[in-house]
Design an enzyme around this catalytic site. Structure first.
Site, PDB file in Angstrom:
ATOM      1  N   PHE A 149      29.879  17.130 -70.686  1.00 36.90           N
ATOM      2  CA  PHE A 149      30.215  16.169 -69.626  1.00 36.90           C
ATOM      3  C   PHE A 149      30.290  16.815 -68.252  1.00 36.90           C
ATOM      4  O   PHE A 149      30.189  16.125 -67.235  1.00 36.90           O
ATOM      5  CB  PHE A 149      31.565  15.482 -69.936  1.00 36.90           C
ATOM      6  CG  PHE A 149      32.771  16.308 -69.571  1.00 36.90           C
ATOM      7  CD1 PHE A 149      33.278  16.283 -68.270  1.00 36.90           C
ATOM      8  CD2 PHE A 149      33.380  17.147 -70.499  1.00 36.90           C
ATOM      9  CE1 PHE A 149      34.374  17.066 -67.915  1.00 36.90           C
ATOM     10  CE2 PHE A 149      34.468  17.920 -70.158  1.00 36.90           C
ATOM     11  CZ  PHE A 149      34.961  17.890 -68.859  1.00 36.90           C
ATOM     12  N   LYS A 173      20.137  14.163 -75.386  1.00 36.94           N
ATOM     13  CA  LYS A 173      21.355  13.469 -75.823  1.00 36.94           C
ATOM     14  C   LYS A 173      22.451  13.932 -74.870  1.00 36.94           C
ATOM     15  O   LYS A 173      23.080  14.970 -75.062  1.00 36.94           O
ATOM     16  CB  LYS A 173      21.686  13.846 -77.274  1.00 36.94           C
ATOM     17  CG  LYS A 173      22.538  12.861 -78.058  1.00 36.94           C
ATOM     18  CD  LYS A 173      23.895  12.565 -77.482  1.00 36.94           C
ATOM     19  CE  LYS A 173      24.934  13.635 -77.673  1.00 36.94           C
ATOM     20  NZ  LYS A 173      26.184  13.338 -76.906  1.00 36.94           N
ATOM     21  N   ARG A 177      30.412  10.870 -72.198  1.00 35.59           N
ATOM     22  CA  ARG A 177      31.482  10.626 -71.210  1.00 35.59           C
ATOM     23  C   ARG A 177      30.939  10.496 -69.792  1.00 35.59           C
ATOM     24  O   ARG A 177      31.621   9.950 -68.930  1.00 35.59           O
ATOM     25  CB  ARG A 177      32.517  11.755 -71.294  1.00 35.59           C
ATOM     26  CG  ARG A 177      33.317  11.646 -72.598  1.00 35.59           C
ATOM     27  CD  ARG A 177      34.447  12.622 -72.621  1.00 35.59           C
ATOM     28  NE  ARG A 177      34.028  13.928 -73.113  1.00 35.59           N
ATOM     29  CZ  ARG A 177      34.823  14.979 -73.180  1.00 35.59           C
ATOM     30  NH1 ARG A 177      36.065  14.886 -72.764  1.00 35.59           N
ATOM     31  NH2 ARG A 177      34.382  16.124 -73.651  1.00 35.59           N
ATOM     32  N   SER A 226      31.424  23.000 -76.016  1.00 42.52           N
ATOM     33  CA  SER A 226      32.534  23.871 -76.392  1.00 42.52           C
ATOM     34  C   SER A 226      32.127  24.766 -77.566  1.00 42.52           C
ATOM     35  O   SER A 226      31.179  24.446 -78.301  1.00 42.52           O
ATOM     36  CB  SER A 226      33.754  23.025 -76.738  1.00 42.52           C
ATOM     37  OG  SER A 226      33.394  22.042 -77.683  1.00 42.52           O
ATOM     38  N   CYS A 281      32.511  25.975 -66.920  1.00 40.91           N
ATOM     39  CA  CYS A 281      32.474  27.126 -67.827  1.00 40.91           C
ATOM     40  C   CYS A 281      32.426  28.425 -67.037  1.00 40.91           C
ATOM     41  O   CYS A 281      32.601  29.490 -67.597  1.00 40.91           O
ATOM     42  CB  CYS A 281      31.286  27.028 -68.766  1.00 40.91           C
ATOM     43  SG  CYS A 281      29.748  27.223 -67.897  1.00 40.91           S
ATOM     44  N   GLU A 383      40.444  28.369 -74.477  1.00 39.54           N
ATOM     45  CA  GLU A 383      39.984  27.757 -73.228  1.00 39.54           C
ATOM     46  C   GLU A 383      40.854  26.528 -72.920  1.00 39.54           C
ATOM     47  O   GLU A 383      41.011  25.653 -73.770  1.00 39.54           O
ATOM     48  CB  GLU A 383      38.516  27.331 -73.387  1.00 39.54           C
ATOM     49  CG  GLU A 383      37.921  26.735 -72.131  1.00 39.54           C
ATOM     50  CD  GLU A 383      36.475  26.266 -72.348  1.00 39.54           C
ATOM     51  OE1 GLU A 383      36.185  25.640 -73.381  1.00 39.54           O
ATOM     52  OE2 GLU A 383      35.646  26.522 -71.454  1.00 39.54           O
TER      53      GLU A 383
HETATM   54  P1  NAD Z   1      31.801  19.161 -76.228  1.00 39.47           P
HETATM   55  O1  NAD Z   1      31.573  20.328 -77.124  1.00 39.47           O
HETATM   56  O2  NAD Z   1      32.921  18.228 -76.552  1.00 39.47           O
HETATM   57  O3  NAD Z   1      30.483  18.236 -76.179  1.00 39.47           O
HETATM   58  C1  NAD Z   1      29.212  18.773 -75.910  1.00 39.47           C
HETATM   59  C2  NAD Z   1      28.180  17.896 -76.606  1.00 39.47           C
HETATM   60  O4  NAD Z   1      28.373  17.958 -78.012  1.00 39.47           O
HETATM   61  C3  NAD Z   1      28.255  16.430 -76.206  1.00 39.47           C
HETATM   62  O5  NAD Z   1      26.951  15.924 -76.045  1.00 39.47           O
HETATM   63  C4  NAD Z   1      28.973  15.780 -77.381  1.00 39.47           C
HETATM   64  O6  NAD Z   1      28.549  14.451 -77.614  1.00 39.47           O
HETATM   65  C5  NAD Z   1      28.604  16.664 -78.552  1.00 39.47           C
HETATM   66  N1  NAD Z   1      29.683  16.797 -79.544  1.00 39.47           N
HETATM   67  C6  NAD Z   1      31.027  16.726 -79.320  1.00 39.47           C
HETATM   68  N2  NAD Z   1      31.704  16.940 -80.455  1.00 39.47           N
HETATM   69  C7  NAD Z   1      30.784  17.164 -81.419  1.00 39.47           C
HETATM   70  C8  NAD Z   1      30.875  17.464 -82.816  1.00 39.47           C
HETATM   71  N3  NAD Z   1      32.045  17.576 -83.430  1.00 39.47           N
HETATM   72  N4  NAD Z   1      29.731  17.629 -83.493  1.00 39.47           N
HETATM   73  C9  NAD Z   1      28.535  17.541 -82.889  1.00 39.47           C
HETATM   74  N5  NAD Z   1      28.401  17.266 -81.572  1.00 39.47           N
HETATM   75  C10 NAD Z   1      29.504  17.077 -80.838  1.00 39.47           C
HETATM   76  O7  NAD Z   1      31.936  19.730 -74.743  1.00 39.47           O
HETATM   77  P2  NAD Z   1      32.396  18.950 -73.432  1.00 39.47           P
HETATM   78  O8  NAD Z   1      33.861  18.693 -73.509  1.00 39.47           O
HETATM   79  O9  NAD Z   1      31.479  17.827 -73.159  1.00 39.47           O
HETATM   80  O10 NAD Z   1      32.111  20.055 -72.324  1.00 39.47           O
HETATM   81  C11 NAD Z   1      33.015  21.057 -71.976  1.00 39.47           C
HETATM   82  C12 NAD Z   1      32.768  22.327 -72.763  1.00 39.47           C
HETATM   83  O11 NAD Z   1      31.442  22.799 -72.503  1.00 39.47           O
HETATM   84  C13 NAD Z   1      33.691  23.464 -72.338  1.00 39.47           C
HETATM   85  O12 NAD Z   1      34.055  24.181 -73.483  1.00 39.47           O
HETATM   86  C14 NAD Z   1      32.827  24.300 -71.411  1.00 39.47           C
HETATM   87  O13 NAD Z   1      33.216  25.642 -71.291  1.00 39.47           O
HETATM   88  C15 NAD Z   1      31.507  24.176 -72.088  1.00 39.47           C
HETATM   89  N6  NAD Z   1      30.418  24.458 -71.172  1.00 39.47           N
HETATM   90  C16 NAD Z   1      29.699  25.597 -71.359  1.00 39.47           C
HETATM   91  C17 NAD Z   1      28.685  25.919 -70.501  1.00 39.47           C
HETATM   92  C18 NAD Z   1      27.869  27.156 -70.713  1.00 39.47           C
HETATM   93  O14 NAD Z   1      26.751  27.223 -70.199  1.00 39.47           O
HETATM   94  N7  NAD Z   1      28.354  28.137 -71.435  1.00 39.47           N
HETATM   95  C19 NAD Z   1      28.378  25.088 -69.414  1.00 39.47           C
HETATM   96  C20 NAD Z   1      29.132  23.917 -69.253  1.00 39.47           C
HETATM   97  C21 NAD Z   1      30.140  23.616 -70.150  1.00 39.47           C
END
Ligand code: NAD
Length: 499
Positions: A149, A173, A177, A226, A281, A383
């Site tokens: 998101f 995909k 949010r 995450s 991140c 985190e």
């Molecule tokens: P998230 O892991 O909740 O969601 C990411 C994606 O995975 C979304 O498209 C979501 O629909 C999907 N998803 C969520 N739960 C899932 C599950 N149980 N099984 C399969 N798919 C699932 O992450 P978020 O809250 O949207 O984003 C924030 C996180 O992303 C933070 O941990 C942040 O550090 C990380 N992030 C990392 C980077 C990087 O490049 N390392 C960049 C931006 C954000």
């Protein structure tokens, strides 16, 4: 209620009886739209169309493919302000910060405008007698991206621009949010001249992610989110033979050496810790002053700087940061502050229970500063992803480096110092993927590449830059000989060598 639809191209039928998700306005706390989720049948239909369309797109010469991205760049620039407002309304970041989100994605679009050059293979003339060797990079076919998101423009563009420029068909995909900007970007790419079937945007939650991972015709998946989800996605995707790159969470340390310019360091750290409400991140949620004297001086300045911060709605031009993404996330952040105090941290500034006048139901969290945090605390290990800065005091530079190296996450790290030798040594030795030297948020420019180590990244290849080109292509190497008629070498039963 406004409905956010999938973007299905090339005749994929609309989704019957869709499941849906709520999209909030974090500023008001209200539900502002419903996002319509795809199902397995829609994904299968989208892959069928994508698979049929992809060979013709790959056959378009790279200069013509690049022209689509030149036009796409112009269209994003034309809509930049509207995109930023839309993005801020679903995410909660300020409009200037949303403009930065778009710009960082645009940088990658500009990079792939050079795709003819980037895809040039390698050639060796005369590798053996009359033998030439050349290699080429070919697209994988149908590939997918799953995005978080917190960067609704930048991260989809990190993925879709190199994937499509390399000649793949791409299925996105986005986060359920903050789904509107990814859809709008795909519409603009269509307007720029991308043929039918080469991009599809399908919304959903875990169910759609699993469908993508289990679909054998999708050859590669790029994921950002995450760490627990990244690890799960990596394992499930590789189990079906896919190429996977899965970027995870982070806990970036900012190390402040005794010789640092403290005023500069404080300005940088406050921006990096609290900007975007800490939902980056590459935020800087841990500050590590070296020596107690540095810690005390730093703390005093941090408290003063935090006192001047303004939390406001996304469209407030004076706001330093806006609300966090959801009520659940606000509760989670505040829970971590409570945990940190229970574990023995000292709360210097407490942002829990913050409300913004006139926006009492918005998901705002005040800036928080915790001191005397130690490496064994769960609130330090995990985190938090909110406007919470944790101070860990250490005695020397070696201890600071070990702290960052031993932390389970390894996305970014920054060191503030005037000592070039110490900085160089630190950059060479620290076990973290991206290092800033007097730079608080060392997100590499678009022609380098982005990627963390340890629990911040699973799989091979970083995002964007040449790493992105490598991820979305496979190398084919040709060894050729054109013998003159009648020229014969006879059978050889040993491995051929050029010796
Ligand atoms: P998230 O892991 O909740 O969601 C990411 C994606 O995975 C979304 O498209 C979501 O629909 C999907 N998803 C969520 N739960 C899932 C599950 N149980 N099984 C399969 N798919 C699932 O992450 P978020 O809250 O949207 O984003 C924030 C996180 O992303 C933070 O941990 C942040 O550090 C990380 N992030 C990392 C980077 C990087 O490049 N390392 C960049 C931006 C954000």
């Amino acid at each position: 209620m406004r409905e956010i639809q999938a973007l299905l191209t090339g005749g994929v039928p609309a989704i019957p009886n869709p499941r849906s998700g709520d999209v909030f306005d974090p500023n008001s706390g209200d539900i502002q739209a419903r996002v319509l989720f795809g199902d397995d049948a829609t994904l299968r239909a989208a892959v069928t169309v994508a698979e049929a369309a992809q060979p013709a797109w790959a056959a378009v010469n790279p200069q013509r493919r690049a022209r689509v991205f030149f036009r796409f760049k112009e269209l994003i620039e034309r809509e930049r302000d509207a995109l930023a407002r839309l993005l801020a309304s679903e995410h909660g970041k300020t409009v200037p910060d949303a403009l930065g989100d778009i710009q960082r994605g645009l940088d990658v679009v500009e990079f792939v405008c050079g795709i003819p050059h980037l895809l040039k293979g390698e050639f060796t003339e005369g590798a053996g007698p009359g033998i030439d060797v050349y290699s080429m990079r070919q697209p994988l076919g149908v590939v997918a991206g799953i995005t978080p998101f917190n960067f609704p423009a930048m991260i989809p563009l990190w993925m879709l621009a190199p994937a499509i420029a390399c000649g793949n068909a791409f299925i996105l995909k986005p986060s359920e949010r903050a789904p509107s900007v990814p859809v709008r970007l795909a519409e603009l790419l269509r307007e720029a001249g991308l043929p039918d079937g080469i991009i599809q945007v399908i919304h959903g939650d875990k169910q759609m992610v699993d469908a993508i991972l289990d679909e054998p015709r999708i050859k590669a998946v790029s994921f950002v989110g995450s760490s627990d989800v990244a690890q799960y996605v990596y394992a499930r995707g590789t189990a079906t033979g896919k190429r996977m790159q899965c970027m995870g969470g982070a806990k970036n340390h900012g190390i402040v050496m005794p010789d640092a310019d403290l005023d500069q360091a404080v300005e940088e750290i406050v921006g990096a810790a609290y900007g975007s409400a800490g939902e980056r991140c590459m935020a800087l949620p841990v500050v590590v002053p070296v020596g107690d004297a540095t810690a005390d001086r730093l703390r005093e300045r941090l408290v003063a700087a935090i006192g001047g911060l303004r939390v406001g709605i996304s469209t407030d031009p004076d706001a330093d940061y806006g609300p966090v993404v959801s009520a659940a996330h606000k509760a989670r952040i505040e829970g971590y502050v409570g945990l940190a105090i229970a574990e023995g941290s000292e709360v210097v500034v407490d942002g829990r229970g913050f409300t913004l006048q006139g926006h009492e139901r918005g998901f705002f969290v005040g800036p928080t500063l915790l001191d005397r945090v130690t490496a064994d605390m769960r609130s330090y290990q995990e985190e938090i992803f909110g406007p919470v800065l944790q101070m860990v005091r250490v005695d020397d530079a070696q201890a600071a480096m070990h702290l960052a190296t031993r932390h389970p996450y390894g996305n970014g790290v920054a060191i503030f110092t005037r000592d070039g030798g110490a900085a160089r040594n630190f950059a060479a030795q620290v076990e973290v993927g991206m290092v800033g030297i007097n730079v608080p948020i060392p997100v590499p420019v678009s022609y380098h590449s982005f990627g963390g180590w340890k629990r911040s990244g699973f799989g091979d290849h970083n995002q964007y830059g040449m790493e992105g080109i490598r991820f979305f292509t496979r190398v084919k190497t040709v060894t050729q000989r054109w013998p003159a008629s009648g020229e014969r070498q006879g059978s050889s039963f040993t491995i051929p060598t050029m010796a």
